[in-house]
Design an enzyme around this catalytic site. Structure first.
Site, short mmCIF file in Angstrom:
data_model
loop_
_atom_site.label_atom_id
_atom_site.label_comp_id
_atom_site.label_asym_id
_atom_site.label_seq_id
_atom_site.Cartn_x
_atom_site.Cartn_y
_atom_site.Cartn_z
N ASN A 9 1.14 -0.64 -0.11
CA ASN A 9 0.08 0.41 0.36
C ASN A 9 0.89 1.86 0.26
O ASN A 9 1.56 0.95 0.70
CB ASN A 9 -0.51 0.19 0.55
CG ASN A 9 -1.68 1.50 1.48
OD1 ASN A 9 -1.86 1.76 0.75
ND2 ASN A 9 -2.30 1.19 2.50
N TRP A 10 0.79 2.29 -1.33
CA TRP A 10 2.17 3.25 -1.19
C TRP A 10 1.31 4.66 -0.80
O TRP A 10 2.08 5.36 -0.47
CB TRP A 10 2.23 2.81 -2.65
CG TRP A 10 3.13 2.28 -3.55
CD1 TRP A 10 4.75 1.33 -3.01
CD2 TRP A 10 3.01 1.96 -4.46
NE1 TRP A 10 4.05 0.19 -3.83
CE2 TRP A 10 4.80 1.10 -5.05
CE3 TRP A 10 2.87 3.12 -6.04
CZ2 TRP A 10 4.95 0.60 -6.70
CZ3 TRP A 10 3.81 2.54 -7.01
CH2 TRP A 10 4.51 1.18 -7.00
N LYS A 11 0.07 4.00 -0.36
CA LYS A 11 -0.35 5.93 -0.07
C LYS A 11 -0.13 6.81 -0.68
O LYS A 11 0.07 6.57 -1.60
CB LYS A 11 0.08 6.01 1.61
CG LYS A 11 0.02 4.50 2.51
CD LYS A 11 0.61 4.87 4.49
CE LYS A 11 -0.47 3.16 4.74
NZ LYS A 11 -0.20 3.23 5.98
N HIS A 95 -9.59 1.58 4.90
CA HIS A 95 -7.93 1.88 5.92
C HIS A 95 -8.17 2.29 7.11
O HIS A 95 -9.27 3.45 6.80
CB HIS A 95 -7.46 1.92 4.80
CG HIS A 95 -6.32 2.40 5.27
ND1 HIS A 95 -5.15 2.81 6.58
CD2 HIS A 95 -5.19 1.19 5.45
CE1 HIS A 95 -3.51 2.56 6.79
NE2 HIS A 95 -3.49 1.58 6.15
N GLU A 97 -6.15 4.44 8.28
CA GLU A 97 -5.94 6.31 7.68
C GLU A 97 -7.22 6.77 7.47
O GLU A 97 -7.98 7.70 7.34
CB GLU A 97 -5.22 6.13 7.31
CG GLU A 97 -3.97 5.89 8.07
CD GLU A 97 -2.66 5.92 6.87
OE1 GLU A 97 -2.70 5.69 5.86
OE2 GLU A 97 -1.40 4.89 7.38
N GLU A 167 -5.09 -4.92 10.68
CA GLU A 167 -4.23 -4.04 11.11
C GLU A 167 -4.21 -3.59 12.41
O GLU A 167 -4.89 -2.19 12.68
CB GLU A 167 -3.13 -2.49 9.82
CG GLU A 167 -3.68 -3.24 8.35
CD GLU A 167 -3.04 -2.45 7.57
OE1 GLU A 167 -2.06 -1.99 7.04
OE2 GLU A 167 -3.55 -1.54 7.24
N GLY A 173 3.09 2.17 10.65
CA GLY A 173 4.01 3.57 10.40
C GLY A 173 4.77 3.69 11.79
O GLY A 173 5.26 4.45 11.91
N SER A 213 3.68 -1.97 10.32
CA SER A 213 5.33 -2.43 10.51
C SER A 213 6.28 -3.82 9.90
O SER A 213 6.73 -3.44 10.75
CB SER A 213 6.01 -1.80 11.92
OG SER A 213 5.51 -0.65 11.99
N GLY A 234 2.90 -0.99 4.34
CA GLY A 234 2.73 0.46 4.11
C GLY A 234 4.36 1.03 3.52
O GLY A 234 4.39 0.65 2.60
N GLY A 235 5.13 1.10 4.45
CA GLY A 235 6.46 1.76 4.20
C GLY A 235 7.66 1.39 3.40
O GLY A 235 7.74 1.59 2.63
P1 13P Z 1 3.67 0.80 7.88
O1 13P Z 1 3.91 -0.96 7.24
O2 13P Z 1 4.36 1.85 6.92
O3 13P Z 1 3.46 0.50 9.62
O4 13P Z 1 2.07 0.44 6.57
C1 13P Z 1 0.75 -0.20 7.05
C2 13P Z 1 -0.34 0.03 5.97
O5 13P Z 1 -0.42 0.75 6.74
C3 13P Z 1 -0.69 -0.49 5.17
O6 13P Z 1 -1.36 -0.33 4.72
#
Ligand code: 13P
Length: 250
Positions: A9-11, A95, A97, A167, A173, A213, A234-235
């Site tokens: 997920n590149w956000k 999600h 967020e 999640e 993050g 993470s 994510g990251g």
């Molecule tokens: P991180 O891997 O950056 O913690 O993000 C997880 C996430 O929200 C994937 O959707």
């Protein structure tokens, strides 16, 4: 058994040009991988370019969100048929967020899951508790409510198209991954709810991903648990090398 899904997920990262550069670097790194569904979820403006570069490869594409209507006067929104037309085969829904910053609810997530299935896409329904909720002993209550509400009205016949992502918000993050035991405990609980909803056979076919993470260093331990069927990253999905290492967890 269940084919694992590793989704990035590149956000809100990467322009279309940066997305294309990533895909060109990433595809050769994972070209030999079998038995894993690899998914990239770029921002909307990059969907088409990522999908066309990945077309015919072992890498699929997801949108990070959708609206629940097919079309209409909804300024700024994008519908499931539109992301499908752009080349997506999956859509991330609900999600944390989106729930935290954009007022998404269990109800909107449910409407989106239904719209995504109706469009012939695979929903990746996200859920998870906040730190306050975990510390208050409400992890199972919250995760269970989000799962039941998100899947309300979805029949067992649709179950094999549904992917769930647990999640925990406190792990997103933050560099603070849930321990494999913490994740497995919630995943097993969620699968128990799926059994109640859809029966044992259908529930056993549903992939439940862990997110929060995830890194090359912790993916193997997470994946060694019976009910952890992949990861939503994510990251660490923003760098081709790191994400390829996660995809190649075994
Ligand atoms: P991180 O891997 O950056 O913690 O993000 C997880 C996430 O929200 C994937 O959707």
């Amino acid at each position: 058994m269940r084919t694992p899904v590793i989704a990035g997920n590149w956000k809100m990262y990467k322009t279309a040009g940066e997305s294309a550069a990533f895909v060109k670097e990433f595809l050769p790194l994972v070209a030999g991988v079998r038995g894993v569904e690899i998914v990239l979820a770029p921002p909307f403006p990059s969907l088409s370019v990522v999908a066309s570069l990945a077309s015919g490869t072992n890498v699929g594409v997801a949108s990070q969100n959708v609206h629940f209507a097919t079309e209409g006067a909804y300024t700024g929104e994008v519908s499931p048929p539109m992301v499908k037309d752009a080349g997506a085969r999956y859509a991330i829904i609900g999600h944390s967020e989106r729930r935290q910053y954009f007022a998404e609810t269990d109800d909107s997530a449910n409407r989106k899951v239904k719209a995504v299935l109706a469009a012939g896409l695979v929903p990746i329904l996200c859920l998870g508790e906040t730190l306050l909720e975990r510390e208050a002993g409400k992890t199972f209550e919250i995760a269970g409510r989000q799962l039941r509400a998100g899947l309300q009205g979805i029949a067992a016949a649709e179950s094999r198209k549904v992917v769930v992502a647990y999640e925990p918000v406190w792990a997103i993050g933050t560099g603070k991954t849930a321990t494999p035991e913490q994740a497995q405990e919630v995943h097993a609980f969620l699968r128990g709810i799926l059994k109640e909803l859809w029966g044992v056979g259908a529930a056993d076919g549903v992939r439940i991903l862990y997110g929060g993470s995830v890194k090359p260093e912790n993916i193997s331990d997470l994946m060694s648990n019976a009910d952890i069927d992949g990861a939503l990253v994510g990251g660490a999905s923003l760098k081709a090398n790191a994400f390829a290492a996660i995809v190649k967890f075994n």
